[in-house]
Design a protein around this motif. Sequence first.
Motif: not given
Length: 157
Positions: A36-42
């Motif tokens: 769980p967490g935040s993941y950059p894509i763009d």
Amino acid sequence: MLFGHISDVAIMPEMNLVLRNIIEKALALDPLSLEPGSYPIDDNDVFMNVMSFETQSREQKCAELHHRYIDIQILLSGEEVIDYGVRHSAKNATVYHKDDDYQLTDTIENSQTLSLTPSMFAVFMPYEPHRPGIASEQGNSILKKAVIKVNPALLEN
């Protein structure tokens, strides 16, 4: 609002090409294997939040709506029900939290209900209220889901 099975994204004529590519990029990160967490894509225009939580009764959940981002919710495991409504159907909403892009409400006028099983997705446009994480008829479930946040300006090009 748009929903379906992720295996059909590539052949859905109603799916915007930009959203289709974003979903494919997010799935290439294998969100089921991610913590769980935040993941950059763009950069800041597209990112993915991976989360895990237990569903609750409808009465225990608030609906949310967003102003700045499209919400693409992909159920990775578990089962959930989502109540949703059209733009302007949220009534008595709380103050908008600009930094986190959300507003809450207990009331979605003329709400509809969607049941998701693993590998299904739902796309909520800005200002469309949705109440995710409701327990299905089978009872509470531990969910793992990916929520992709997309700046709607990306659809204008």
